[in-house]
Each structure stands twice: as structure tokens, then as C-alpha cells.
Design an enzyme around this catalytic site. Structure first.
Site, PDB file in Angstrom:
ATOM      1  CD  GLU A 101      -3.110  -0.984   2.117  1.00 19.35           C
ATOM      2  OE1 GLU A 101      -2.898  -0.348   3.166  1.00 19.35           O
ATOM      3  OE2 GLU A 101      -4.186  -1.533   1.863  1.00 19.35           O
ATOM      4  CD  GLU A 160      -4.265  -6.177   2.615  1.00 23.18           C
ATOM      5  OE1 GLU A 160      -5.035  -5.556   3.382  1.00 23.18           O
ATOM      6  OE2 GLU A 160      -3.061  -5.923   2.522  1.00 23.18           O
TER       7      GLU A 160
HETATM    8  C1  GAL Z   1      -4.590  -2.996   4.763  1.00 27.44           C
HETATM    9  C2  GAL Z   1      -3.148  -3.349   5.007  1.00 27.44           C
HETATM   10  C3  GAL Z   1      -3.024  -4.592   5.853  1.00 27.44           C
HETATM   11  C4  GAL Z   1      -3.919  -4.502   7.049  1.00 27.44           C
HETATM   12  C5  GAL Z   1      -5.327  -4.295   6.574  1.00 27.44           C
HETATM   13  C6  GAL Z   1      -6.349  -4.225   7.684  1.00 27.44           C
HETATM   14  O1  GAL Z   1      -4.773  -1.680   4.395  1.00 27.44           O
HETATM   15  O2  GAL Z   1      -2.482  -3.567   3.787  1.00 27.44           O
HETATM   16  O3  GAL Z   1      -1.683  -4.761   6.244  1.00 27.44           O
HETATM   17  O4  GAL Z   1      -3.521  -3.441   7.857  1.00 27.44           O
HETATM   18  O5  GAL Z   1      -5.392  -3.071   5.889  1.00 27.44           O
HETATM   19  O6  GAL Z   1      -7.630  -3.941   7.144  1.00 27.44           O
END
Ligand code: GAL
Length: 680
Positions: free
Chosen positions: A153, A316
Site C-alpha cells: 500500500e 485483501e
Molecule cells: C490494509 C493493510 C493490511 C492490514 C489491513 C487491515 O490496508 O495492507 O496490512 O492493515 O489493511 O484492514
């Protein structure tokens, strides 16, 4: 050179952090058996594992990662291997403070948190290249390695002396001379003329924060510097002998699901081999009706697919709740499956989670995960993930098959967004560029018409309809491009607050550059207080106008709708201009959804924009088609309402999720229910 991600199955799994559990071998063992039950075929490893790999400078330990690779390869699984640059080790920050970011107030940050390195620091770049190179040498040839996950990110900016020097160099490369820079930034205003490159500095609350040209260039510089950092990481991997494709995970905001504001993803996308993004919508928020949320998710997925006109990855997501929304509500039963199927329907080839197992400590320990801290498989979330795992196996014939281009495109322009946001004009609260595009996108979503979200440099020939609203700053050559599109038979829809400045945010002089194309002249822009309103009379109805109304004078355009009130009552509010064999519509005021419905119902009449019609469209059941390996279409029929809904199927087929043959005619979909209909 771009590498291709070759997929023979849809990816299911996600961020796995075994480095948090090295002192719990029994948990690692259990993870493998639970992953088999959940149909997990992919893990993303090592995202924040730098200290586990290099506990002190020049001391390496890779055994734990070797073992995880071994276990995964033995199961035939895929590894997405991260480079660890998203969080630097404490020893590195302590010994080489230049790797720490400096904020706009000239404060060097302390060690802590993550995503806060200086992107310019040669020391940081050297250490990152070294660890990346070692990872590539060690794992680059492993058969389990599917994809590189570069950093995590990317975002933010640094104002240290190294970045200032790099920015000045970037400006010299762009402008060549200070005269050119002074002209582009209009430095005659407020006595800002620069006579030495050393006088130029990044925007800051301590110095300049409203010099529009400086801001425009700084945003581009930050993007370029971040992309350059990414490219150098990829170069280190290639130098380590790995040819596997690479990506980095992009982001959106939460409330409106608009792309992350800080980086030009359109530019960045040209550097990644496959686009991936992290999707965290606010499911089950009673303030956002579920169909509205479904529409917003569809739009941002369309956006990420359109960046490369290729399938993308959901890198994710959460199977249940997150821990950083203002209220962290669990997805309701069935919503996870609906979310997963929608991702596939828009062109995603994966359903990946953050994270596999809830951490024991630190800030994200109560973020939803596939396996909770109790380690149990006897819970709703785990069972819903198992279900999705089975669904993905049933749908494996979708993997890697591209969704075709849409016939409708909505233009989203990064530089214009930045410039508009920074413009001291209109009303900060109501500019809402992305949200305005969403209001128009909603029409197409509700009518099951596919849409691409494109950038101004996209070739327009594949499209029949281009929607180009609130396009405040225009790039060079863009008006000609739009004009050629319309002349060749295209249908264009534009709106208020368009074509006011160039990419440096210098206002255009003389007649508005889009004037000839739309057949109008802009006379004034009226910005409303919340209690102000007007109306547009169109096809016998009066629709409310809020926020913005431009006063325009048609030159060659025909008036289709008129304002009903104020000193410009009875003047043009909606116009049509015929150019070549196409038509250009200009919407001068901000009107509501009912108006947008009436507008598109009329102006799109006769165009064949729909994908193969599978149901009688409704506002809450959405249908999206995706081809399968054998060329057959798979229709996802998705109920986004919070109650069961009737659907009238115009075609029959086999629902690949249940295996049932579904005849055409009336059916009932349970709330959040989905059919994945292989159309016969
Ligand atoms: C994302 C991040 C992850 C984790 C996740 C939690 O933005 O890449 O490492 O923090 O959020 O929702």
C-alpha cells in the site's frame, strides 16, 4: 517488460504471517490443515517480515520462510511473496536516520508504525534492493512462487532535503528553465517569482500550500518518485534472477470507495504486471443501503479492471469485520459470499483476505480473519469461507479469462481531481467529483449495462458512449480527441465545471475550449448553499437542481431542458449538439437520480449497450457477465437487497454454485443470494 500472470485456478487465501507464530509450531501445523478445509490455494508471505528475515544488519535467517515454501509447494499451493519495504526494521532507522520520512512541518518522524520511509533516500533504496535481491535469489525459481507483492500500500510523501533536491531536479527536467516554471506557476501573483532553483520547495503549511501549479507538480512528483521506488524494487528482483510477475496493492477510501487520493494509479498501473487492490467496504452499515454499497463496489472494481483493461486481483478483504472503521460491524450471513461473487463478476481472479489468522497482539488483533484467536473451525465465518472456497473451485473455468471491453466509458482524471480539490472555488463540501461520476454510474449498474472507468489517455474508439463530467482540468490535445470521437458517431455527455484550466491549473483564456464541441458558451457558474435550489424542466417534468448551476448560452446546440428559477429561469440547462455523425450533451446543473434516469433513458434509446439480457433489470438485483474458458457466458445474478427478491430470468441455464438447472421465468432469490448461471 510486462510479465503475464498465468492462472489455472481462481486464487483463494491471503495474507499469512507465520513469522508471528514461529514460537508456536503447533499453530503453524494446524494452519495447514485448516487451509485445506477452507480451500486455500494461495498465501501472501513476508509483507512485514524484514526483521524476521534480517534481524540485524547483514544477519539473515531464511529457514522459517524456506519451510513455509516447502509446505505450500507440497500441497500444490501458490505463494505471493512480498518484499518487506513497507515497514523498515528498527535497527535500520536507528543507524541511518535519513530513511525516516520528514513531514510538511520539517519534522523528521521517529521510528514506528509503517509505510513511512523516505522514497528518495539512497540508503533506504540500497538496503531494500539488497533484501529484495536476496529474496529473489533464494525463492525466484521456486515452483510455488506465483507473483511478487512489492512493498505494501504505497502512499504518503516526504519533505526531507533529499526529496527537495529530487523535486527540483524533476522540475528542471520538466521545465528546462526557471522562466518556464515561473510562467507555468503564474508566480507574478503574490510576488512569487523564483530566480534560483534552490528557492523552490515542496508545498508545506510553513510555506506555500495554495500555489496551484506547485501543488499540481508536487502530486505528480510524489507519484513519479513512488513509482520509481517500485521500479527499483522490481529491478532488484530481476537482478536476483526472478522473472515472476509483480504487483503492489492499491487502495480506496472507505466512505465512498473512491481510489486512494495520493498517487496517480493510472500512471502506476503501467508499471505493474497485474493490478491488485485491497477492498474494505462498509458492509452492514445501516447508513449505506446495501444496493448502494453494491453499486459503489462495482464501480471501483470496474475502475481497477479498466486501468490495464485486464482482470485484476483482490489482494485483501475481510471475511467478516475490520478494526478501523468507525463502527466495525460483522458482515451478515451471506454477505461474504455475495461480496466474493461480485468481485469475480467484475473481473477479479481472486478472493484473498487480510489475514488468515488473527494476531495475538498489537493494533490489528481484533481485525476479522479466517481463523480467530480461538483457532476454531466451528464458527460462522470459517464456514462461510469454506463455502466460498468451494464456490471458487466450481467456478475455476473463469480463471484468467478476460472480461471484454464495455461500450460505455466514464472518464476519471487524476490530475483534474487534484486540481479541482485544490481550487479555491465552488464549495469544498459539494465538489464531489468521484461521487458525481458514481451518480451516473448507478444508472448503468441498475440497468445491467457494463461500464469501463477510463483515464483521458485511453483510446476512445472502442466506446459508443463516453461520460465526461466535472472534467475541471484538461490535458493537452484532449478536446480534439473528444471531438473526433463524437464526429465519428460517438455519444458524449459532459457537465458543469468542465474545461476550466489546463493540467498546471492555469485557467484557459478566451472562449471555453469545449464550447465548440458542446455548442455552448459558459457565462457564469453559480454555487448554491444547501438551502438553494433550482429546477430543470425536461420532457414535461421538473427535476430539482442542487449545488451547481452554470448559466450557458447555446451557439449551435439545441436546448433540451431549461432552468425553472432565478435570474436565469428559462435559459438552457441541458443541451444537445450534433457534430459529425455523433451527439454531445451538456448538463449545466447538478440534477438528481430521477433526472439522470430520464436523461439516459432518452438519449441512449436505440443503442445496443446491454450485455446479453439475462433478467428484467431491477434496482437491487444486479447482473454481470463474464466469459468462461470455453467461451460460454457465466451470468452472476446477485441480490443486493436485505430481503428476498423475485427475478424474471429471460434465459435458463445451470447454476454452477448449486449444480441446479434453472429454467427461464420467475424465481425468488434469498437476501444476498447469488446465481452463477452458465447460460445455455
Ligand atoms: C490494509 C493493510 C493490511 C492490514 C489491513 C487491515 O490496508 O495492507 O496490512 O492493515 O489493511 O484492514
Amino acid at each position: 517488460m510486462t510479465k503475464t500472470l498465468v492462472l489455472d485456478e481462481l486464487l483463494h487465501g491471503g495474507d499469512y504471517n507465520p513469522d508471528q507464530w514461529l514460537d508456536h509450531p503447533e499453530i503453524l501445523q494446524k494452519d495447514l490443515s485448516l487451509m485445506t478445509k477452507a480451500g486455500v490455494n494461495t498465501v501472501s508471505l513476508g509483507i512485514f517480515a524484514w526483521s524476521a528475515l534480517e534481524p540485524s544488519e547483514g544477519v539473515y535467517q531464511f529457514d522459517w520462510l524456506d519451510q513455509i515454501f516447502d509446505h505450500f509447494e507440497a500441497r500444490g499451493g501458490h505463494v505471493i511473496l512480498a518484499t518487506p519495504s513497507g515497514a523498515k526494521p528498527a535497527w535500520l532507522a536507528q543507524k541511518y536516520p535519513e530513511v525516516l520520512r520528514v513531514d510538511g512541518y520539517d519534522h523528521r518522524l521517529h521510528f514506528g508504525e509503517r509505510h513511512n520511509h523516505c522514497p528518495t533516500s539512497p540508503v533506504y533504496r540500497r538496503f531494500v534492493a539488497d533484501i529484495d535481491n536476496r529474496l529473489a535469489e533464494r525463492y525466484g525459481q521456486r515452483k510455488g512462487l506465483l507473483l511478487w507483492h512489492i512493498s505494501n500500500e504505497f502512499g504518503g510523501e516526504c519533505h526531507c532535503d533529499l526529496c527537495q533536491a529530487a523535486f527540483r531536479q524533476w522540475l528542471q527536467d520538466k521545465y528546462g528553465s526557471l522562466e518556464a516554471l515561473n510562467a507555468a506557476w503564474y508566480t507574478s501573483f503574490w510576488n512569487h517569482r523564483f530566480s534560483d532553483w534552490q528557492e523552490v520547495a515542496s508545498p508545506s503549511p510553513l510555506g506555500d500550500s495554495t500555489l496551484n501549479g506547485l501543488n499540481a507538480d508536487w502530486r505528480q512528483f510524489v507519484s513519479d518518485q513512488t513509482i520509481d521506488f517500485y521500479d527499483q524494487e522490481v529491478a532488484a528482483i530481476r537482478a536476483g534472477g526472478s522473472q515472476a510477475p509483480a504487483t503492489t496493492n492499491f487502495m480506496s477510501d472507505t466512505a465512498d470507495l473512491m481510489p486512494f487520493h495520493g498517487l496517480d494509479y493510472a500512471k502506476f498501473a503501467k508499471h505493474v504486471d497485474v493490478v491488485s487492490w485491497d477492498s474494505y467496504p462498509e458492509w452492514a452499515n445501516p447508513n449505506i443501503p446495501t444496493p448502494e454499497l453494491g453499486m459503489k463496489i462495482a464501480m471501483i472494481n470496474d475502475y481497477f479492471r479498466s486501468l490495464k483493461h485486464q482482470n485484476f486481483l483482490i489482494m485483501e478483504s475481510s471475511p467478516s469485520l475490520v478494526n478501523w472503521h468507525s463502527v466495525n460491524r460483522a458482515k451478515r450471513p451471506g454477505q461474504h459470499r455475495l461480496a466474493a461473487m461480485q468481485q469475480l463478476s467484475t473481473g477479479a481472479d481472486s478472493v484473498l483476505y487480510f489475514q488468515w489468522r488473527q494476531s495475538r497482539g498489537a493494533s490489528e488483533k481484533f481485525h476479522g480473519a479466517v481463523v480467530a484467536q480461538d483457532g476454531s473451525e466451528d464458527n460462522r465465518v470459517f464456514k462461510e469461507v469454506v463455502q466460498v472456497g468451494q464456490d471458487l473451485q466450481r467456478l475455476h473455468d473463469l480463471a484468467g479469462v478476460q472480461r471484454p471491453r464495455a461500450h460505455v466509458a466514464i472518464v476519471y482524471d487524476w490530475q483534474s481531481q487534484w486540481n479541482l480539490d485544490g481550487a479555491q472555488a465552488y464549495a469544498q463540501e459539494t465538489k464531489r467529483y468521484w461521487q458525481t461520476l458514481q451518480k451516473h454510474y448507478r444508472y448503468f449498474w441498475q440497468h445491467d449495462i457494463p461500464v469501463d472507468i477510463i483515464t483521458p489517455d485511453t483510446e476512445l474508439a472502442p466506446y459508443q458512449v463516453v461520460i465526461d463530467l466535472m472534467h475541471y482540468s484538461l490535458p493537452a490535445g484532449y478536446v480534439t480527441k473528444l471531438t473526433e470521437f463524437v464526429q465519428a458517431g460517438g455519444l458524449l455527455v459532459g457537465s458543469y465545471i468542465s474545461g476550466l484550466s489546463d493540467y498546471q491549473d492555469l485557467a484557459f483564456l478566451g472562449e471555453m475550449p469545449l464550447g465548440q464541441l458542446y455548442g455552448i458558451q459558459r457565462k457564469e457558474i453559480d454555487t448554491y448553499y444547501p438551502q438553494n435550489h433550482n429546477g430543470i424542466e425536461y420532457l414535461g417534468h421538473t427535476y430539482p437542481v442542487k449545488d451547481y448551476a452554470e448559466v450557458i448560452a447555446p451557439t449551435t446546440a439545441t436546448v433540451l431542458g431549461k432552468y425553472t428559477e432565478d435570474f436565469y429561469a428559462d435559459t438552457a440547462a441541458l443541451t444537445e449538439n450534433r457534430v459529425g455523425s455523433g451527439r454531445a450533451y451538456y448538463l449545466a446543473g447538478r440534477a438528481n437520480a430521477a433526472f439522470i434516469e430520464a436523461l439516459y433513458n432518452r438519449i441512449l434509446e436505440g443503442l445496443r449497450l446491454a450485455q446479453q439480457q439475462v433478467t428484467v433489470p431491477t434496482e437491487v438485483v444486479s447482473v454481470a457477465l463474464r466469459p468462461m474458458k470455453d467461451g460460454q457466458q457465466l451470468a452472476f445474478v446477485m441480490n443486493f437487497s436485505d430481503s428476498e427478491q423475485g427475478v424474471d430470468l429471460l434465459k435458463g441455464g445451470t447454476d454452477l454454485l448449486s449444480g441446479d438447472v434453472v429454467s427461464k421465468g420467475h424465481h425468488t432469490l434469498p437476501k444476498y443470494g447469488v446465481l452463477a448461471l452458465r447460460i445455455e
